[in-house]
Design an enzyme around this catalytic site. Structure first.
Site, PDB file in Angstrom:
ATOM      1  N   ASP A 173     -18.257 -76.616 -32.564  1.00 47.10           N
ATOM      2  CA  ASP A 173     -18.373 -75.022 -31.725  1.00 47.10           C
ATOM      3  C   ASP A 173     -19.527 -75.243 -30.676  1.00 47.10           C
ATOM      4  OD1 ASP A 173     -20.619 -75.419 -33.826  1.00 47.10           O
ATOM      5  OD2 ASP A 173     -20.081 -73.755 -35.029  1.00 47.10           O
ATOM      6  N   HIS A 194     -25.469 -71.279 -32.578  1.00 46.74           N
ATOM      7  CA  HIS A 194     -25.244 -69.955 -32.685  1.00 46.74           C
ATOM      8  C   HIS A 194     -26.133 -69.378 -33.713  1.00 46.74           C
ATOM      9  CE1 HIS A 194     -23.119 -70.787 -36.547  1.00 46.74           C
ATOM     10  NE2 HIS A 194     -22.626 -71.796 -35.789  1.00 46.74           N
ATOM     11  N   ASP A 232     -29.295 -83.445 -40.182  1.00 48.02           N
ATOM     12  CA  ASP A 232     -29.841 -83.051 -38.870  1.00 48.02           C
ATOM     13  C   ASP A 232     -31.493 -83.454 -39.174  1.00 48.02           C
ATOM     14  OD1 ASP A 232     -29.791 -80.794 -40.150  1.00 48.02           O
ATOM     15  OD2 ASP A 232     -29.362 -79.619 -38.495  1.00 48.02           O
TER      16      ASP A 232
END
Ligand code: UDP
Ligand code: MN
Length: 320
Positions: free
Chosen positions: A158, A276, A252
């Site tokens: 995304d 986002h 991550d």
């Protein structure tokens, strides 16, 4: 890393943005230590997760002079995806930034693009668990090492990547030096516990760049995690998964742990990466074209996306 575009696939079928889910909670094991000031484990996990943080918008980083002349082909961009998002997300990427960067995905000796070689079936579980996501990150890293390219960048499916700006940013650093660049989603270093042996734990804290905004690592630094660059390898083959188990955090965070905590290299924060999990409406219109990554999604049942005029409706293109 792309599947071949399905002929005649209509953008209108792409569907809307997926609602955000609590990141990786399912996969996180209970911890013994509780960070100060937290009421519950759920609270703790909430903070560990890629939770949205209303960080005040930081001033733009001053432009740096170029250090190296690189092209898009020097950058290995790994896009993490999963079958259920191939239609809803991947097709948008194929229609937008990927189609503008054929050089990056082209197979060296074939005159096509999105050839099967660029799609890597990781054989990882399709679950949204910590282990499954680390399994994918491990493959991304391994493929980068094998590619011989100068830079490794990870993005989610995304993310919109402005490859021209990405190349410009990376060209201001030598790829042989230790560079880890991206944007944290937390407003402080993450507190975690490193498992040294069966009964021995050690508290650690480090910054990490959130995977949902994308981040990049120079080859020089990436090699230091590998069996060729470290006495104790932290990544490559099964090593990344073992490291992830030591720290028991999402993929991550594991990258941040290896780089900051183990190798002692500091994350370079860049405001040009956006997930986002931040308020995307805050990116000034006049600055949008200079950003390296953008994203879109839902937050608190509201669309969080960049507002841009264009010919496509939200249904056709939920990413803006
Ligand atoms: N993802 C995945 N497997 C899953 C769910 C998600 O590989 O079962 C990938 C997804 O394709 C995306 C990333 O994980 O690249 C983050 O997923 P998502 O945007 O849905 O979650 P969030 O950004 O809210 O953490
Ligand atoms: Mn996302």
């Amino acid at each position: 890393m792309w599947s071949r575009r399905e002929a005649g696939a209509a953008r209108g079928e792409a569907g809307g943005a997926q609602p955000r889910r609590a990141w990786g909670r399912r996969g996180l094991a209970p911890r013994r230590r509780r960070a100060p000031g937290l009421r519950s484990f759920a609270d703790y996990f909430g903070r560990l997760s890629r939770a949205r943080r209303e960080l005040p918008p930081a001033p733009p980083s001053p432009p740096r002079p170029p250090a190296e002349d690189i092209s898009p082909r020097d950058v290995f961009i790994a896009v993490k995806t999963t079958k259920k998002f191939h239609k809803a997300r991947l097709e948008l990427l194929l229609d937008t930034w990927i189609s503008r960067n054929r050089d990056m995905v082209r197979d060296g000796d074939r005159d096509g693009w999105a050839v099967p070689r660029n799609v890597i079936n990781t054989n990882c579980s399709a679950a949204h668990s910590r282990q499954a996501l680390s399994c994918k990150m491990a493959v991304e890293y391994d493929k980068f090492i094998e590619s011989g390219r100068k830079w490794f960048c990870h993005v989610d499916d995304d993310n919109y990547v402005n490859v021209r700006m990405l190349v410009k940013l990376l060209s201001s650093y030598p790829h042989t030096q230790d560079i880890y660049i991206g944007k944290p989603s937390l407003d402080r270093p993450i507190q975690a516990t490193e498992r040294i042996s069966e009964n021995k734990m050690h508290p650690v804290h480090f910054w990490f760049a959130t995977g949902g905004a994308g981040f990049c690592i120079s080859r020089g630094l990436a090699l230091k995690m590998s069996p060729w660059g470290a006495r104790v390898p932290w990544a490559f083959g099964g090593h990344f998964m073992s490291t992830a188990e030591k720290i028991r955090l999402p993929d991550d965070c594991t990258i941040g742990y290896i780089i900051e905590s183990v190798l002692g290299v500091k994350l370079i924060r860049s405001n040009l990466f956006h997930s986002h999990l931040e308020n995307l409406h805050q990116v000034p219109k006049s600055e949008i074209h200079k950003q390296v990554t953008l994203s879109y999604g839902m937050f608190e049942n509201k669309r969080n996306s960049i507002h841009m005029k264009g010919a496509f409706s939200v249904e056709e293109d939920p990413s803006r």
